[in-house]
Write an enzyme that holds these catalytic residues in place. Structure first.
Site, PDB file in Angstrom:
ATOM      1  N   GLU A 137      23.903  67.018  60.080  1.00 16.52           N
ATOM      2  CA  GLU A 137      23.453  67.833  61.223  1.00 16.52           C
ATOM      3  C   GLU A 137      23.474  67.002  62.194  1.00 16.52           C
ATOM      4  O   GLU A 137      24.043  67.204  63.454  1.00 16.52           O
ATOM      5  CB  GLU A 137      22.547  68.739  61.161  1.00 16.52           C
ATOM      6  CG  GLU A 137      22.671  69.951  60.349  1.00 16.52           C
ATOM      7  CD  GLU A 137      23.910  70.856  60.220  1.00 16.52           C
ATOM      8  OE1 GLU A 137      24.649  70.927  61.294  1.00 16.52           O
ATOM      9  OE2 GLU A 137      24.235  71.762  59.230  1.00 16.52           O
ATOM     10  N   ARG A 165      26.412  67.069  65.286  1.00 12.86           N
ATOM     11  CA  ARG A 165      26.068  67.484  66.500  1.00 12.86           C
ATOM     12  C   ARG A 165      25.469  66.633  67.495  1.00 12.86           C
ATOM     13  O   ARG A 165      26.089  66.753  68.825  1.00 12.86           O
ATOM     14  CB  ARG A 165      24.894  68.671  66.238  1.00 12.86           C
ATOM     15  CG  ARG A 165      25.296  69.740  65.237  1.00 12.86           C
ATOM     16  CD  ARG A 165      24.290  70.748  65.184  1.00 12.86           C
ATOM     17  NE  ARG A 165      24.379  71.521  63.993  1.00 12.86           N
ATOM     18  CZ  ARG A 165      23.867  72.772  63.796  1.00 12.86           C
ATOM     19  NH1 ARG A 165      23.180  73.366  65.005  1.00 12.86           N
ATOM     20  NH2 ARG A 165      24.012  73.562  62.934  1.00 12.86           N
ATOM     21  N   ASP A 188      33.131  72.716  52.351  1.00  5.50           N
ATOM     22  CA  ASP A 188      34.008  72.751  53.286  1.00  5.50           C
ATOM     23  C   ASP A 188      34.729  71.904  54.360  1.00  5.50           C
ATOM     24  O   ASP A 188      35.859  71.429  54.185  1.00  5.50           O
ATOM     25  CB  ASP A 188      33.655  74.107  54.179  1.00  5.50           C
ATOM     26  CG  ASP A 188      32.508  73.706  55.097  1.00  5.50           C
ATOM     27  OD1 ASP A 188      31.799  72.986  54.269  1.00  5.50           O
ATOM     28  OD2 ASP A 188      31.995  74.464  55.957  1.00  5.50           O
ATOM     29  N   GLU A 230      34.606  79.951  62.924  1.00  3.82           N
ATOM     30  CA  GLU A 230      35.417  79.484  62.203  1.00  3.82           C
ATOM     31  C   GLU A 230      36.785  80.181  62.403  1.00  3.82           C
ATOM     32  O   GLU A 230      37.924  79.610  62.252  1.00  3.82           O
ATOM     33  CB  GLU A 230      35.149  79.381  60.465  1.00  3.82           C
ATOM     34  CG  GLU A 230      34.186  78.227  60.005  1.00  3.82           C
ATOM     35  CD  GLU A 230      32.829  78.686  60.602  1.00  3.82           C
ATOM     36  OE1 GLU A 230      32.151  77.514  60.582  1.00  3.82           O
ATOM     37  OE2 GLU A 230      32.353  79.590  60.924  1.00  3.82           O
TER      38      GLU A 230
END
Length: 605
Positions: free
Chosen positions: A198, A202, A332, A508
């Site tokens: 993360e 980010r 994903d 998404e």
């Protein structure tokens, strides 16, 4: 790698189960034709009869023509409606299937009203955060408080995740204040465990993106190098170069997760590459690039026969463990970054093209399914089961996370980049420009976008976190109001909503709508995006400022959870803004987006 692989038989899927990757049965349709020719001699009577019939036929057609012209004169609006309907259907069908009859798009104009409405939504969200929690990692709009992720002080997740969105939207005042906070207050000397994954996508990703968009403002690169050097300790002493899930930024040491000790997820280790490679491009320090490449070499060496990835690897052995095969959570973005590493380096690294194509071939063979009701295309998961005697069988589970809705747009990007037959693909693609597998991927991508939009058919118009699709053996036909295609597992009137029923402000679907619109120019994708935005405005907006998670998408009015994820500012609103902007705003042929929607320029490897 061979092309043109055939999808396995679904007969077992229709019973609710299917064996794991192995042999496949291929059904074939047999066709037959009869070509008969008969000749007859015609006499004078036959010719006379034929002439008489022709005369009557001519009179009939003249009468019909007169009637049609009279109707057109009296009711022209009906004919115009029919014409518009036919043209609209024809145009959309041409876009989906690559007709070369449609003129190639050069530039897509903005929809200024809708674009500006998205800007106002961003200002409503950001203004509340800046007012109540500036510098905190996350924002809670109902209690009007901020929280930090590691407990030892925040590192400005929300500020850094959102600042490139401000820049792209032209919000100069908000941008100036955010830059001032980064320059004067951002400090990575914070005690606690921060997620390697993360923090990379980010924080490092956000700093690198705004460094480029700002014209190479040095403060952002300085901060990016600082956080990257701390994150590199997650790779230290790793026997197979796989980074640990957490890093203590002060002690500069990597840590295992308590939930899955000794394991790392393929998404977490396979979604650091764009950021580290771009940092090498900016600094010349190859340590970042090599760390990213060594991870990919380990993943390639551990490759499973079907080309797909289990969601967990053994950290000590560098091999996949028996775990689910999924295009959703924990899997994903690994697939996303295979394609995007190929695009990032201007398609100069064919190893990533090959890996991407292999995984998508495997996905089509084993995971892509259709619902029995309306033939909605969706992705399933393969889950291992112990049969009690130590042998593993595989259950094909009709479960699709909202996270998977990135795949529709990703397949369109892959078709036009990794499976094209020309250097520059038209918008929309022409039939001869993509390979056979490219058109397969393109059409699957379009169908997945359609399916993801169908999951917005809820009381709020928002899509749930997880849906299950109908299979004949699910036993749901005993319910009076059984759904046709999909349902939220465990959701029933009068009981607390399950976790699957929530909408977390996720991006998404709008990400795929943005890509589809840029590659086709079809207004249907803007229409879908606008409906989603309106639903967010109606059900997620907190009047005092900010937006919050919806607990149950099938409850209207909606109940809210007191949390606004940082990706709402970084991804959801950014993709909506770009959907309604002109096509020269962050063009797809010059930029690649990281998994947190931070745009990086395409570079030469």
């Amino acid at each position: 790698m061979s092309s043109g692989r055939k999808k396995g038989s679904k007969s077992q899927v229709q019973k609710g189960r299917q064996e794991g990757p192995g042999g496949s049965n291929v059904s074939k349709k047999e066709t037959s034709s009869v070509d008969g020719h008969e000749k007859e001699d015609a006499g004078a009577d036959t010719k006379a009869s034929s002439a008489f019939d022709s005369l009557n036929s001519g009179l009939l057609w003249r009468a019909l023509l007169v009637a049609f012209l009279a109707f057109a004169y009296l009711k022209p609006e009906v004919l115009l409606d029919v014409y518009d309907m036919w043209v609209g259907f024809s145009e959309h069908n041409n876009v989906a299937h690559g007709s070369s009859r449609r003129e190639e798009l050069v530039w897509l104009p903005p929809d200024e009203m809708k674009r500006d409405a998205v800007v106002q939504a961003f200002k409503h969200a950001w203004g509340a955060y800046e007012r109540d929690a500036m510098g905190s990692d996350e924002y809670h709009p109902i209690s009007r408080e901020g929280t930090d992720l590691a407990g030892g002080g925040g590192i400005g997740y929300t500020v850094i995740d959102a600042i490139d969105t401000m820049h792209i939207m032209g919000l100069s005042e908000e941008y100036s204040r955010a830059r001032g906070w980064i320059a004067n207050n951002l400090d990575f000397e914070r005690k606690g465990l921060f997620s390697t994954f993360e923090t990379t996508i980010r924080v490092l990703g956000g700093l690198l993106s705004i460094h480029h968009l700002s014209g190479n403002d040095p403060i952002y690169l300085e901060k990016a190098i600082d956080i990257a050097d701390r994150l590199m300790y997650a790779f230290e002493d790793s026997p197979y170069h796989l980074p640990l899930p957490y890093v203590d930024l002060v002690d500069r040491k990597g840590y295992h997760t308590k939930d899955y000790t000794g394991l790392v997820s393929v998404a977490e280790v396979g979604t650091l590459q764009l950021e580290l490679k771009y940092l090498t491009h900016l600094t010349g320090n190859r340590d970042y690039w090599e760390a990213a490449e060594k991870v990919m070499k380990t993943l390639n060496s551990a490759k499973l026969p079907h080309g797909l990835a289990s969601i967990f690897l053994n950290y000590e052995e560098g091999q996949y463990v028996t775990s689910a095969v999924s295009l959703g959570s924990r899997g994903d973005s690994f697939y996303e970054y295979l394609l995007k590493q190929y695009i990032q380096t201007n398609r100069t690294e064919p190893v990533y093209q090959d890996s991407y194509k292999e995984t998508m071939d495997g996905a089509h063979q084993y995971l892509i399914q259709k619902s029995p009701g309306n033939n909605l295309v969706y992705t399933s998961e393969l889950r291992p089961e112990d049969n009690g005697s130590g042998e593993i069988s595989w259950r094909l589970t009709p479960k699709q996370d909202h996270l998977v809705c990135f795949l529709g747009g990703s397949l369109l990007l892959g078709a036009t980049n990794a499976r094209s037959q020309v250097d520059r693909v038209s918008r929309p693609p022409k039939q001869e420009e993509l390979t056979e597998d490219g058109w397969r991927d393109w059409n699957t991508g379009m169908e997945l976008i359609k399916t993801c939009m169908k999951t917005h058919d809820t009381a709020t118009g928002l899509s749930p976190e997880i849906v299950y699709f109908r299979v004949p053996s699910d036993g749901m036909d005993t319910y009076e109001f059984a759904p046709t295609d999909w349902y939220i597992r465990g959701a029933q009137p009068g009981i607390p909503a399950p976790y699957d029923a929530r909408y977390m402000l996720r991006p998404e679907t709008v990400e795929s709508l943005f890509i589809a619109y840029r590659l086709t120019g079809d207004e249907i994708f803007r229409e879908h995006g606008w409906k989603i935005f309106q639903a967010i405005e109606k059900h997620c907006k907190v009047e005092s400022g900010g937006y919050a998670t919806v607990i149950n998408v099938d409850e209207n009015p909606a109940q809210l959870e007191d949390k606004m994820e940082t990706f709402f500012l970084s991804e959801t609103l950014k993709y909506l803004y770009l959907l309604f902007s002109d096509s020269n705003t962050i063009p797809l042929d010059r930029y690649v987006f990281n998994t947190e929607a931070h745009p990086f320029p395409i570079i030469q490897a």
